[in-house]
Every structure is written in C-alpha cells, then in structure tokens.
Design an enzyme around this catalytic site. Structure first.
Site, PDB file in Angstrom:
ATOM      1  N   GLN A  51       0.942  -1.121  -0.119  1.00  0.00           N
ATOM      2  CA  GLN A  51       0.025  -0.161   0.036  1.00  0.00           C
ATOM      3  C   GLN A  51       0.887   1.264  -0.089  1.00  0.00           C
ATOM      4  O   GLN A  51       1.729   1.141   1.014  1.00  0.00           O
ATOM      5  CB  GLN A  51      -0.883  -0.162   1.204  1.00  0.00           C
ATOM      6  CG  GLN A  51      -1.779   1.238   1.223  1.00  0.00           C
ATOM      7  CD  GLN A  51      -1.081   2.184   1.972  1.00  0.00           C
ATOM      8  OE1 GLN A  51      -0.351   2.147   3.222  1.00  0.00           O
ATOM      9  NE2 GLN A  51      -1.105   3.638   1.813  1.00  0.00           N
ATOM     10  N   TYR A  77       1.624   5.432   0.101  1.00  0.00           N
ATOM     11  CA  TYR A  77       1.602   6.882   0.340  1.00  0.00           C
ATOM     12  C   TYR A  77       2.405   7.472  -0.314  1.00  0.00           C
ATOM     13  O   TYR A  77       3.860   7.314  -0.299  1.00  0.00           O
ATOM     14  CB  TYR A  77       1.345   7.073   1.773  1.00  0.00           C
ATOM     15  CG  TYR A  77       0.257   6.829   2.646  1.00  0.00           C
ATOM     16  CD1 TYR A  77      -0.931   6.856   2.147  1.00  0.00           C
ATOM     17  CD2 TYR A  77       0.465   6.505   4.052  1.00  0.00           C
ATOM     18  CE1 TYR A  77      -2.102   6.667   3.070  1.00  0.00           C
ATOM     19  CE2 TYR A  77      -0.531   6.320   4.830  1.00  0.00           C
ATOM     20  CZ  TYR A  77      -1.803   6.531   4.505  1.00  0.00           C
ATOM     21  OH  TYR A  77      -2.892   6.003   5.227  1.00  0.00           O
ATOM     22  N   THR A 131      -3.554   4.197  -1.700  1.00  0.00           N
ATOM     23  CA  THR A 131      -4.555   4.717  -0.907  1.00  0.00           C
ATOM     24  C   THR A 131      -4.943   6.302  -1.454  1.00  0.00           C
ATOM     25  O   THR A 131      -3.991   7.324  -1.514  1.00  0.00           O
ATOM     26  CB  THR A 131      -4.128   5.061   0.553  1.00  0.00           C
ATOM     27  OG1 THR A 131      -4.089   3.361   0.809  1.00  0.00           O
ATOM     28  CG2 THR A 131      -5.243   5.516   1.297  1.00  0.00           C
ATOM     29  N   ASP A 150      -7.486   8.283  -0.087  1.00  0.00           N
ATOM     30  CA  ASP A 150      -8.460   9.219   0.570  1.00  0.00           C
ATOM     31  C   ASP A 150      -7.777  10.011   1.664  1.00  0.00           C
ATOM     32  O   ASP A 150      -8.128  10.233   2.883  1.00  0.00           O
ATOM     33  CB  ASP A 150      -9.531   8.294   1.355  1.00  0.00           C
ATOM     34  CG  ASP A 150      -9.099   7.547   2.181  1.00  0.00           C
ATOM     35  OD1 ASP A 150      -7.848   7.067   2.336  1.00  0.00           O
ATOM     36  OD2 ASP A 150      -9.732   6.637   2.953  1.00  0.00           O
ATOM     37  N   ARG A 159      -7.330  14.233  13.703  1.00  0.00           N
ATOM     38  CA  ARG A 159      -7.595  13.240  14.735  1.00  0.00           C
ATOM     39  C   ARG A 159      -7.491  14.028  16.190  1.00  0.00           C
ATOM     40  O   ARG A 159      -6.399  14.162  16.498  1.00  0.00           O
ATOM     41  CB  ARG A 159      -6.870  12.100  14.691  1.00  0.00           C
ATOM     42  CG  ARG A 159      -7.260  11.516  13.249  1.00  0.00           C
ATOM     43  CD  ARG A 159      -6.038  10.421  12.737  1.00  0.00           C
ATOM     44  NE  ARG A 159      -6.244  10.270  11.340  1.00  0.00           N
ATOM     45  CZ  ARG A 159      -5.546   9.595  10.784  1.00  0.00           C
ATOM     46  NH1 ARG A 159      -4.386   9.072  11.116  1.00  0.00           N
ATOM     47  NH2 ARG A 159      -5.770   9.214   9.386  1.00  0.00           N
ATOM     48  N   LYS A 178      -7.612   2.299  -2.884  1.00  0.00           N
ATOM     49  CA  LYS A 178      -8.257   2.184  -1.644  1.00  0.00           C
ATOM     50  C   LYS A 178      -8.788   3.720  -1.248  1.00  0.00           C
ATOM     51  O   LYS A 178      -8.013   4.474  -1.157  1.00  0.00           O
ATOM     52  CB  LYS A 178      -7.031   1.689  -0.697  1.00  0.00           C
ATOM     53  CG  LYS A 178      -7.462   1.545   0.770  1.00  0.00           C
ATOM     54  CD  LYS A 178      -6.714   0.898   1.539  1.00  0.00           C
ATOM     55  CE  LYS A 178      -7.101   0.761   3.066  1.00  0.00           C
ATOM     56  NZ  LYS A 178      -7.107   1.951   3.829  1.00  0.00           N
ATOM     57  N   SER A 227     -13.389   2.388   1.461  1.00  0.00           N
ATOM     58  CA  SER A 227     -13.035   2.490   2.706  1.00  0.00           C
ATOM     59  C   SER A 227     -13.209   4.009   2.938  1.00  0.00           C
ATOM     60  O   SER A 227     -13.054   4.861   1.956  1.00  0.00           O
ATOM     61  CB  SER A 227     -11.514   1.970   2.828  1.00  0.00           C
ATOM     62  OG  SER A 227     -10.893   2.556   3.872  1.00  0.00           O
ATOM     63  N   HIS A 286     -11.067   4.870   5.747  1.00  0.00           N
ATOM     64  CA  HIS A 286     -10.037   4.926   6.535  1.00  0.00           C
ATOM     65  C   HIS A 286     -10.228   4.560   7.808  1.00  0.00           C
ATOM     66  O   HIS A 286      -9.934   5.105   8.901  1.00  0.00           O
ATOM     67  CB  HIS A 286      -9.270   6.462   6.239  1.00  0.00           C
ATOM     68  CG  HIS A 286      -7.821   6.237   6.149  1.00  0.00           C
ATOM     69  ND1 HIS A 286      -7.183   6.225   5.052  1.00  0.00           N
ATOM     70  CD2 HIS A 286      -6.861   6.057   7.257  1.00  0.00           C
ATOM     71  CE1 HIS A 286      -5.870   6.259   5.146  1.00  0.00           C
ATOM     72  NE2 HIS A 286      -5.502   5.977   6.637  1.00  0.00           N
ATOM     73  N   ASP A 299     -13.657  -2.330   3.920  1.00  0.00           N
ATOM     74  CA  ASP A 299     -13.465  -2.152   5.242  1.00  0.00           C
ATOM     75  C   ASP A 299     -14.233  -1.060   5.854  1.00  0.00           C
ATOM     76  O   ASP A 299     -14.558  -0.078   5.304  1.00  0.00           O
ATOM     77  CB  ASP A 299     -11.963  -2.131   5.471  1.00  0.00           C
ATOM     78  CG  ASP A 299     -11.166  -0.894   5.365  1.00  0.00           C
ATOM     79  OD1 ASP A 299     -11.774   0.417   5.181  1.00  0.00           O
ATOM     80  OD2 ASP A 299     -10.020  -0.691   5.108  1.00  0.00           O
ATOM     81  N   GLY A 300     -14.211  -0.934   7.374  1.00  0.00           N
ATOM     82  CA  GLY A 300     -14.777   0.183   7.946  1.00  0.00           C
ATOM     83  C   GLY A 300     -15.515  -0.339   9.189  1.00  0.00           C
ATOM     84  O   GLY A 300     -16.913  -0.906   8.867  1.00  0.00           O
ATOM     85  N   GLY A 301     -15.095  -0.404  10.352  1.00  0.00           N
ATOM     86  CA  GLY A 301     -16.140  -0.752  11.374  1.00  0.00           C
ATOM     87  C   GLY A 301     -16.110  -2.325  11.672  1.00  0.00           C
ATOM     88  O   GLY A 301     -16.805  -2.588  12.584  1.00  0.00           O
TER      89      GLY A 301
HETATM   90  C1  LIG Z   1      -3.720   2.899  13.419  1.00  0.00           C
HETATM   91  C2  LIG Z   1      -4.203   2.874  11.974  1.00  0.00           C
HETATM   92  C3  LIG Z   1      -3.070   3.097  11.020  1.00  0.00           C
HETATM   93  C4  LIG Z   1      -3.714   3.211   9.605  1.00  0.00           C
HETATM   94  N1  LIG Z   1      -2.605   3.407   8.675  1.00  0.00           N
HETATM   95  C5  LIG Z   1      -3.001   3.007   7.515  1.00  0.00           C
HETATM   96  C6  LIG Z   1      -1.992   3.367   6.484  1.00  0.00           C
HETATM   97  O1  LIG Z   1      -0.927   3.446   6.604  1.00  0.00           O
HETATM   98  N2  LIG Z   1      -2.312   3.160   5.162  1.00  0.00           N
HETATM   99  C7  LIG Z   1      -3.671   2.968   4.936  1.00  0.00           C
HETATM  100  O2  LIG Z   1      -4.056   2.700   3.517  1.00  0.00           O
HETATM  101  N3  LIG Z   1      -4.707   2.922   5.644  1.00  0.00           N
HETATM  102  C8  LIG Z   1      -4.427   3.022   6.935  1.00  0.00           C
HETATM  103  N4  LIG Z   1      -5.298   2.648   7.940  1.00  0.00           N
HETATM  104  C9  LIG Z   1      -6.971   2.502   7.441  1.00  0.00           C
HETATM  105  C10 LIG Z   1      -6.915   1.284   7.362  1.00  0.00           C
HETATM  106  O3  LIG Z   1      -6.258   0.627   6.333  1.00  0.00           O
HETATM  107  C11 LIG Z   1      -8.435   0.977   7.194  1.00  0.00           C
HETATM  108  O4  LIG Z   1      -8.887   1.553   6.154  1.00  0.00           O
HETATM  109  C12 LIG Z   1      -9.249   1.201   8.395  1.00  0.00           C
HETATM  110  O5  LIG Z   1      -8.555   0.953   9.856  1.00  0.00           O
HETATM  111  C13 LIG Z   1     -10.564   0.354   8.433  1.00  0.00           C
HETATM  112  O6  LIG Z   1     -11.455   0.452   9.282  1.00  0.00           O
HETATM  113  P1  LIG Z   1     -11.473  -0.205  10.796  1.00  0.00           P
HETATM  114  O7  LIG Z   1     -10.439   0.202  11.767  1.00  0.00           O
HETATM  115  O8  LIG Z   1     -12.636   0.202  11.356  1.00  0.00           O
HETATM  116  O9  LIG Z   1     -11.210  -1.582  10.464  1.00  0.00           O
HETATM  117  C14 LIG Z   1      -5.102   2.949   9.200  1.00  0.00           C
HETATM  118  C15 LIG Z   1      -5.864   2.488  10.397  1.00  0.00           C
HETATM  119  C16 LIG Z   1      -5.479   2.482  11.651  1.00  0.00           C
HETATM  120  C17 LIG Z   1      -6.536   2.225  12.913  1.00  0.00           C
END
Ligand SMILES: Cc1cc2nc3c(=O)[nH]c(=O)nc-3n(C[C@H](O)[C@H](O)[C@H](O)COP(=O)(O)O)c2cc1C
Length: 412
Positions: free
Chosen positions: A173, A175, A201, A203, A210, A252, A274, A276, A307-309
């Site tokens: 993935q 960035y 990614t 978004d 945050r 994504k 997603s 995020h 994904d998500g939740g």
């Molecule tokens: C602590 C944390 C770090 C994350 N880092 C990235 C990342 O580096 N790249 C990315 O594409 N998404 C990142 N995400 C988003 C996750 O890939 C994912 O889309 C999201 O956590 C899904 O929702 P959920 O936490 O409710 O399962 C991160 C999420 C969390 C919780």
C-alpha cells in the site's frame, strides 16, 4: 457451597444492621478480583477464546494516548460511529434445516486464493509502536491463516522485510511522499521485493484532524514525509504508477459510484471501499452504506474489497452480502498485535474465521457464493455505536475499572 452460604449470611446481617457505604461493600480486594473477569493474565496470545478478550488485553496494555490513536477518528468521530451504526442497522436473515456441516469460506483476490474472506488492512506506523517487527509479524500471521496482508508504506522495518518473511505474494500500500523520482524508487523496490499488487490509498490527500492525538500530543499529527505530494495526486498518476510498476492496481478509499467508475476507467483492478476507518473525512457515510452503489458502478469490471468498522464475523458476512469479495480489518489488527504480537494476530484471524463460519451455519448458508442482499434487512440500531460497541465485555470492564479507580481515589 458452605463458604458461599456463609458470605450470604454476612451480607444479609450487615444489610439488616445498617446500610453499608459502597466503598466498604466493595473492598479493594473484591474490586481487584472483579476487574479481571476474564482471567486474561493467564492466557497466552494464541489462546484468546474471543475477540473481546483480545480487545480487552490491548486496552490493558496500551497507554491511553496510544489506545486513543488506534481507536479514535477524525473531528467529531461521526464517520467512525457511522461505520458501526450502518453495520448495526442491518440484520441477518436465517434459514433452517439446511445441512451446513460443510461451509465453503474460500474466495480469491486477483487470482490468489484466500482461505476465508478477511485480511489485515494496511496499518502503517502504528504497528511499529506496539511491535518491533510490525510488518513481518502481520505478514506471517496472515499467511499462516491462509489469507493475504496489505503492507503499508510506513510499516517497519521495511517493505522488503515484510515480503521476505513469507512465501506468498502480499499487497503493498502506497502513500506518496515525494516526486516522481521518489515514486519510481519505491515502485521499483515493490516490484523487486515480489509483491502481488500495488494499492494506492486515495482518501488521504489531507491528514484528517484526529483530535484525540492533537489533544494528547502523540507525535503522529502530520503523518510522515511531505504530505503535499499525496495532495497533488490525480487519476492520471494512477495510470502512470500502474504502468511503471507493472502490477495489478488497487484504489483504496473509494466511496462513491462516480469515483468507482473513474477508478475502473483508469485501470483499477480492485476498487477498495473505505473511509479509512473514520480517520479522514468526518461526516462521511458509513462504509457499508456506500458499498452497494460502488459494486453497481463497478459492474463486475473489477474486484471489490471493503473495510470500515468491521469487528465481528457477522460484519464480514454483511459486507459480503452487499458485494465485497473480502473484507479488511484495521483497528482489530492493531488490537490483536498489541494484545499478543504475531500470535495475537493469527488468533484474531482464526476467531474471525470461526465467527464467519458460525454465522453462515446459523443462517443456513453453505458457501459465501450464496450471499447477497436477500440475506439482509434494515433494522433500527440498538445502543450507541462506537469503536468498541461490538464488545460489550470490554465496555463493562472499562466501566468496572473506572469504578475501581474511583473507589481507590475516594478517601477511606
Ligand atoms: C492505526 C491505523 C493506522 C492506519 N494506517 C493506514 C495506512 O498506513 N495506510 C492506509 O491505507 N490505511 C491506514 N489505515 C486505515 C486502514 O487501512 C483501514 O482502512 C481502516 O482501519 C478500516 O477501518 P477499521 O479500523 O474500522 O477496521 C490505518 C488505520 C488505523 C486504525
């Protein structure tokens, strides 16, 4: 038995004599015992029996600001809560008297087989905060359970180390943190390391505010590297990246039919729904709310992930019913790695698989291929959805330990 009876008598007697102050009734000794209702300290990471125990063990281990960073979202955390609320707003239908001794959970992603339709979503810098070898640990755990993993740009120690840790091709993935020369450098490394696909990614062109992190001062506020490169990305860049790396492309962070259409037009092989995990745009729709429109717009021209939740096997089943091929877990991955390292992640995936299998068995479904919207009904949401509301035991334990702290603080 005798002891229990004796205790009861004492309690009755004291109740009759005079009311006892709450702090006396709950002696520190009693409170300490009850604050560990699940006996977690005795369990090795691979032995957690439930996802709730994983969440509770992580809660015990993580300092409050790190917990908040993992479990929190952007601004008012409306998207974060909507992710859960929109999953909770769907009920599953069940059919009975079907022979469900055998249930096929297998699926494929870009031609690779997955033993069950769940994978670790990309979680970047966080992994190294809780584990010295975050990337390889997650990779090994996922592959040991027969699924794949997304390895984030920020995963430590390096993108090469994560891929080298397993004999299955993973997904990288990206960035974007530099100009085209920087991108070329990283794409060449991705290709050389042997990844199966590139996930960009889309978004995170701005870093979501945050506020838990801002207030706690946890040093993650601006993410890493120069964010302006990510902010400048457009669809043509995706086409260029795909050509340059020569691998299938995953976009994504897609949340509308319009962008799903554009993603397919610009060569996305996988459209990944997603928001995020509610960490970016606040007041967005819940992930599962937009899934159907994205699946419709894609129209079978690409594969769809979401994904998500997602915190339960039943959440996975709902996402599959609306057209996701497989489902990612982000926060749950962070919880599992924090609770038990590599073994904790493997166990979390195993429990997820068990929950999906149990749900399908109880629905009378023998293969995930049978799932579709006909298995869902809209229902009113019960309770208050949050990033921990799928785990009532955790919520209770937190309430209990707040009570304990309160009692320990109050003068005796
Ligand atoms: C602590 C944390 C770090 C994350 N880092 C990235 C990342 O580096 N790249 C990315 O594409 N998404 C990142 N995400 C988003 C996750 O890939 C994912 O889309 C999201 O956590 C899904 O929702 P959920 O936490 O409710 O399962 C991160 C999420 C969390 C919780």
């Amino acid at each position: 038995m005798a002891v229990a009876r004796k205790k009861k008598t004492v309690a009755r007697k004291s109740a009759v004599r005079k009311p006892v102050a709450a702090k006396k009734m709950f002696s520190v000794k009693t409170v300490k015992k009850s604050s560990n209702p699940l006996g977690l300290e005795k369990k090795a990471p691979g032995q957690f029996d439930t996802l709730q125990e994983i969440a509770l063990a992580a809660h015990r281990k993580l300092p409050a600001p790190v917990w908040d960073h993992l479990m929190g979202g952007a601004d008012s955390e409306m998207t974060l809560r909507r992710n859960r609320a929109s999953l909770d707003a769907l009920a599953l239908r069940q059919r009975v008297l079907v022979d469900v001794r055998k249930i096929d959970l297998g699926t494929t992603l870009l031609g690779q087989s997955l033993a069950f339709p769940v994978f670790p979503a990309p979680v970047g810098g966080f992994l190294s905060k809780v584990h010295e070898e975050g990337g390889p640990a997650v990779a090994r755990a996922a592959v040991s359970r027969g699924t794949t993993a997304f390895i984030a740009t920020a995963a430590k120690p390096s993108l090469e180390a994560a891929q080298a840790a397993v004999d299955r091709k993973l997904i990288f993935q990206l960035y974007v943190r530099g100009d085209r020369t920087w991108i070329e450098g990283i794409l060449d490394r991705v290709k050389a390391a042997g990844y199966a696909a590139l996930c960009v990614t889309v978004d995170r062109n701005y870093y979501g505010r945050r506020e838990r992190d801002i207030v706690s001062g946890l040093p993650v506020k601006e993410g890493f590297g120069d964010q302006t490169y990510q902010a400048s990305l457009n669809w043509k860049d995706l086409v260029w990246m795909k050509e340059r790396v020569g691998l299938p492309l995953i976009a994504k962070g897609i949340a509308t039919a319009e962008d799903a259409e554009l993603a397919v037009e610009h060569g996305a092989d996988v459209v990944y729904v997603s928001n995020h995990g509610g960490r970016q745009l606040d007041h967005a729709q819940g992930s599962i709310e937009v899934l159907a429109e994205v699946v419709k717009a894609v129209g079978g021209r690409a594969e769809v992930l979401a994904d998500g939740g997602v915190q339960r096997g039943t959440d996975v089943v709902k996402m599959l019913c609306l057209g996701a091929r497989a489902v990612g877990v982000g926060k749950l991955l962070g919880l599992a790695l924090s609770a038990g390292g590599e073994a904790g992640v493997a166990r979390m995936l195993e429990l997820m698989e068990l929950e999906v299998r149990t749900a399908l068995g109880l629905m009378g479904v023998t293969s995930i291929k049978q799932l579709g919207p006909q298995w869902l009904r809209e229902v009113p949401v019960l309770g208050t959805p949050s990033s921990v509301s799928a785990y009532p035991l955790l919520e209770e334990a937190v309430r209990r330990s707040a009570l304990q702290e309160d009692l320990l603080r109050s003068p005796r």
